[in-house]
Design a protein around this motif. Sequence first.
Motif, PDB file in Angstrom:
ATOM      1  N   ASN A  78      10.461  21.172  -0.191  1.00 25.96           N
ATOM      2  CA  ASN A  78       9.630  22.083  -0.973  1.00 25.96           C
ATOM      3  C   ASN A  78      10.502  22.707  -2.059  1.00 25.96           C
ATOM      4  O   ASN A  78      11.418  23.466  -1.768  1.00 25.96           O
ATOM      5  N   SER A  80      10.743  23.706  -6.625  1.00 24.64           N
ATOM      6  CA  SER A  80      10.103  23.769  -7.931  1.00 24.64           C
ATOM      7  C   SER A  80      11.186  23.779  -8.999  1.00 24.64           C
ATOM      8  O   SER A  80      12.327  24.156  -8.740  1.00 24.64           O
ATOM      9  N   ARG A 103       6.069  21.771  -9.260  1.00 25.27           N
ATOM     10  CA  ARG A 103       6.274  22.160  -7.868  1.00 25.27           C
ATOM     11  C   ARG A 103       5.974  20.956  -6.974  1.00 25.27           C
ATOM     12  O   ARG A 103       5.056  20.182  -7.248  1.00 25.27           O
ATOM     13  N   ILE A 105       5.725  19.674  -2.723  1.00 26.81           N
ATOM     14  CA  ILE A 105       5.672  20.048  -1.315  1.00 26.81           C
ATOM     15  C   ILE A 105       5.646  18.786  -0.458  1.00 26.81           C
ATOM     16  O   ILE A 105       4.841  17.885  -0.687  1.00 26.81           O
ATOM     17  N   LYS A 106       6.522  18.737   0.520  1.00 29.05           N
ATOM     18  CA  LYS A 106       6.534  17.652   1.491  1.00 29.05           C
ATOM     19  C   LYS A 106       5.459  17.926   2.534  1.00 29.05           C
ATOM     20  O   LYS A 106       5.469  18.968   3.195  1.00 29.05           O
ATOM     21  N   CYS A 107       4.499  17.015   2.668  1.00 26.54           N
ATOM     22  CA  CYS A 107       3.410  17.165   3.631  1.00 26.54           C
ATOM     23  C   CYS A 107       3.574  16.142   4.766  1.00 26.54           C
ATOM     24  O   CYS A 107       4.292  15.155   4.622  1.00 26.54           O
ATOM     25  N   GLU A 111       2.984  13.444  -0.170  1.00 29.10           N
ATOM     26  CA  GLU A 111       3.695  14.375  -1.053  1.00 29.10           C
ATOM     27  C   GLU A 111       2.676  15.000  -2.005  1.00 29.10           C
ATOM     28  O   GLU A 111       1.819  14.305  -2.566  1.00 29.10           O
ATOM     29  N   THR A 309       7.945  27.024  -1.933  1.00 24.17           N
ATOM     30  CA  THR A 309       6.964  26.584  -2.916  1.00 24.17           C
ATOM     31  C   THR A 309       5.555  26.550  -2.319  1.00 24.17           C
ATOM     32  O   THR A 309       5.364  26.148  -1.180  1.00 24.17           O
ATOM     33  N   GLN A 310       4.562  26.952  -3.118  1.00 26.76           N
ATOM     34  CA  GLN A 310       3.168  26.848  -2.720  1.00 26.76           C
ATOM     35  C   GLN A 310       2.370  26.221  -3.861  1.00 26.76           C
ATOM     36  O   GLN A 310       2.697  26.419  -5.025  1.00 26.76           O
TER      37      GLN A 310
END
Length: 455
Positions: A78, A80, A103, A105-107, A111, A309-310
Amino acid sequence: MKKQKLLTILVLVLVMLAGCGKKTDNETKNDVTNTPTPTKSAEQGTPTPEPTEEPVVLTGTPFERILTAAHNAFADGNFSFSAAVTAKVPTESEPTKQANNYRFIKCDDGELAFKESIYEDGTKEHEYAFLQPNGGIHLYTWWGDSKMNYEYVPISKEDAGYMYAFVHGLHEPGDEAFQAFVHMCADLFPDWPKTLIPENASLASLLAPFGSTEYLEKTFGYHQTEDGSDVFIIRKEMIAGFLDSLKNNFKGLLYYYGDNSLARIAECGDIEITMSYDGAVLKEIAMRFQLSDGTKAEQTYTVSNIGTTQINLPTAAKEKFESMKFNPGNEEEPSNWSSWLKQYQLDAIEGRVDKDVQTVNELLQAIWECVQDPAINAELKEIVVKEKNKELIIYYSEGSNYDKTGIPSIDAKLKEKFGNNKIKMESVMWVPLSLQIYFISEGADGTVQMYYDLN
């Protein structure tokens, strides 16, 4: 040649923010460690340990420090970063600015990426992309016509394969991101020299022969500032040699980036590159240079919000975005940028792009010459002034006759030059052709001017 090869590798490193992954057991540990500091116990009055942070110092050669810092920046998955360009033109009082914020984010299932483009007038455009190896979804949002607009584009398996491999590789062990990037270049550019950088090459091993401080000081004016930043200077002579190497070996790549971009690079003086850090984490890459016209510019890439990061999807678009992540359906055509780009490169190398450009230029030149004829211009004036907006638009597409303007004197000239031939384009860059030619009555005497627009 050795310097040009190093410069090629450095350019790739900067493009992908050096490529990186998670720390492994065999690599240098740069995590913050805790050491005891004595404090008084309220009950016993004896020292008890209280953890304090010990400063972390990057070690090794300059390249090893840079790779480790970039490695640490993206390891959590995560992160940015912002990309900003500021240019000061001598003839203008205020500098121009443009910025993009990203930004990632690893899900668990893929991704998620976000891009915010900020323009000089303050307007913004947002993009969201969900990536997995077998495809994904790309969402564009922008404000227009007094409302928020949304466009959903399914990402094809081929396109997602390239993008996912690179983004996912940033926080994976070893050189996965770098190797994914090199693999993508080798696939997308048919004239990419396969021996330049082997697909499974280690970035650290490629840079190692050039990594000594003595070599970098001599070749790149390398020095370290008081705050620990690493500074490199790419001399304009090296830039010229690098561009010559591109012209000889990367015709497809040059077509893709365009002559104007390369011309601006050729105008650069020395380029100063500064890599700064926050402890053991890459913080910023700053490039400063001056063009031949006196324009001073700075381009910075700033890494921030590590691990926090969001990405908040717009409420109105979230449900459809989520439903299309794995089931894009048949509502929209999937992306095809990678197959399009590969074909474009082949068209460029084999001369089809040049041929299409020549076809369009010959048509535009022939019509422009007609407009310069006073008698034809007078005829045009009578036609144009009858139009409500005092302009006449002619549309050309693939298969159009050359003599299709509807203006007898112009069509006669076009038929004389091109006969009964129809417009035929051969490259993906120009198919389908969408060319609009505008005849506009301007000035006190109503003289007609010609303009055109290509989509």
